[in-house]
Design a protein around this motif. Sequence first.
Motif, mmCIF file in Angstrom:
data_model
loop_
_atom_site.group_PDB
_atom_site.id
_atom_site.type_symbol
_atom_site.label_atom_id
_atom_site.label_comp_id
_atom_site.label_asym_id
_atom_site.label_seq_id
_atom_site.Cartn_x
_atom_site.Cartn_y
_atom_site.Cartn_z
ATOM 1 N N UNK A 17 -22.821 -0.670 -27.746
ATOM 2 C CA UNK A 17 -21.326 -1.062 -28.174
ATOM 3 C C UNK A 17 -20.668 -0.474 -28.900
ATOM 4 N N UNK A 18 -19.857 -0.222 -28.772
ATOM 5 C CA UNK A 18 -18.523 1.125 -29.689
ATOM 6 C C UNK A 18 -17.652 0.033 -30.491
ATOM 7 N N UNK A 19 -18.148 0.208 -31.869
ATOM 8 C CA UNK A 19 -16.947 0.257 -32.762
ATOM 9 C C UNK A 19 -15.790 1.562 -32.778
ATOM 10 N N UNK A 20 -14.837 1.354 -33.022
ATOM 11 C CA UNK A 20 -13.656 2.697 -32.344
ATOM 12 C C UNK A 20 -12.621 1.697 -34.489
ATOM 13 N N UNK A 21 -12.069 3.164 -34.617
ATOM 14 C CA UNK A 21 -10.674 2.431 -35.622
ATOM 15 C C UNK A 21 -9.402 4.143 -35.266
ATOM 16 N N UNK A 22 -8.174 3.409 -35.847
ATOM 17 C CA UNK A 22 -7.009 4.405 -35.456
ATOM 18 C C UNK A 22 -6.402 4.359 -36.734
ATOM 19 N N UNK A 29 -18.352 1.649 -18.197
ATOM 20 C CA UNK A 29 -17.240 1.577 -17.709
ATOM 21 C C UNK A 29 -17.073 0.554 -19.554
ATOM 22 N N UNK A 30 -16.491 1.163 -19.903
ATOM 23 C CA UNK A 30 -15.581 1.422 -21.544
ATOM 24 C C UNK A 30 -14.190 0.239 -21.508
ATOM 25 N N UNK A 31 -14.816 -1.121 -21.939
ATOM 26 C CA UNK A 31 -13.863 -2.369 -22.180
ATOM 27 C C UNK A 31 -13.504 -2.943 -23.288
ATOM 28 N N UNK A 32 -12.426 -2.908 -23.711
ATOM 29 C CA UNK A 32 -12.211 -3.336 -25.128
ATOM 30 C C UNK A 32 -12.736 -4.619 -25.364
ATOM 31 N N UNK A 33 -13.311 -4.826 -26.542
ATOM 32 C CA UNK A 33 -13.381 -6.730 -26.520
ATOM 33 C C UNK A 33 -12.452 -6.793 -27.675
ATOM 34 N N UNK A 40 -11.918 -1.805 -33.927
ATOM 35 C CA UNK A 40 -11.941 -1.892 -32.548
ATOM 36 C C UNK A 40 -13.621 -2.475 -32.399
ATOM 37 N N UNK A 41 -13.798 -2.884 -30.976
ATOM 38 C CA UNK A 41 -15.079 -2.891 -30.422
ATOM 39 C C UNK A 41 -14.976 -3.002 -29.237
ATOM 40 N N UNK A 42 -15.728 -2.397 -28.002
ATOM 41 C CA UNK A 42 -15.680 -2.239 -26.722
ATOM 42 C C UNK A 42 -17.012 -2.453 -26.665
ATOM 43 N N UNK A 43 -17.184 -2.300 -25.365
ATOM 44 C CA UNK A 43 -18.129 -2.374 -24.223
ATOM 45 C C UNK A 43 -18.927 -1.761 -23.207
ATOM 46 N N UNK A 44 -19.395 -0.837 -23.264
ATOM 47 C CA UNK A 44 -20.375 -0.060 -22.207
ATOM 48 C C UNK A 44 -20.976 -0.080 -21.311
#
Lengths: 117, 113
Positions: free
Chosen positions: B89-94, B42-46, B33-37
């Motif tokens: 900008x945050x990257x995440x994985x699951x 406020x954290x929102x998925x991109x 995932x990429x998120x923008x804070x």
Amino acid sequence: AQTVTQSQPEMSVQEAETVTLSCTYDTSESDYYLFWYKQPPSRQMILVIRQEAYKQQNATENRFSVNFQKAAKSFSLKISDSQLGDAAMYFCAYPRITQGGSEKLVFGKGTKLTVNP
Amino acid sequence: DTAVSQTPKYLVTQMGNDKSIKCEQNLGHDTMYWYKQDSKKFLKIMFSYNNKELIINETVPNRFSPKSPDKAHLNLHINSLELGDSAVYFCASSPSGLTDTQYFGPGTRLTVL
């Protein structure tokens, strides 16, 4: 529309005491997951605790526990024996199904927790 | 061992430039995932990718283009940067979907001057 609400923008607690952060959400689903994430000043997002909605038992992780009220759609986080290292932004999150049918994790606006020595 | 890494951690650039942020996960997860804070936290998925396939594309300007060369990497390219793109900008994985815990990278603070 906002589906996850954290009504406390800021909270403070004395070291060693207990604090509860509130979260409410909106869903029409019956089976889902809820999450609390922590973001300390280092800005690293870390999972605190996860709750499965079909489980009646509240999740617990050491000093962190939740009070999950499914009917009220409430998911509060209790931190016991607060430590200085608990100071952080805390985000409640809920997976929501998009119009396209996929899921996305929706975050609340966060609660900034200050721990006073 | 870093589970989800992002480079660079800080990025300062001029308006109108093109920049990329790289993300890699060594957890063997299928979904990234990429998120923008924003400045108010406020954290929102991109975007969301599953096994290199785009599955979520939020209302993000076309100037943002994710690229997943393999399931361990998800890069974010931004064209014609604007002042409003300044954020973390945050990257995440699951492992698979959103019922799993997401593991976040350290974030990239982008400042557009």
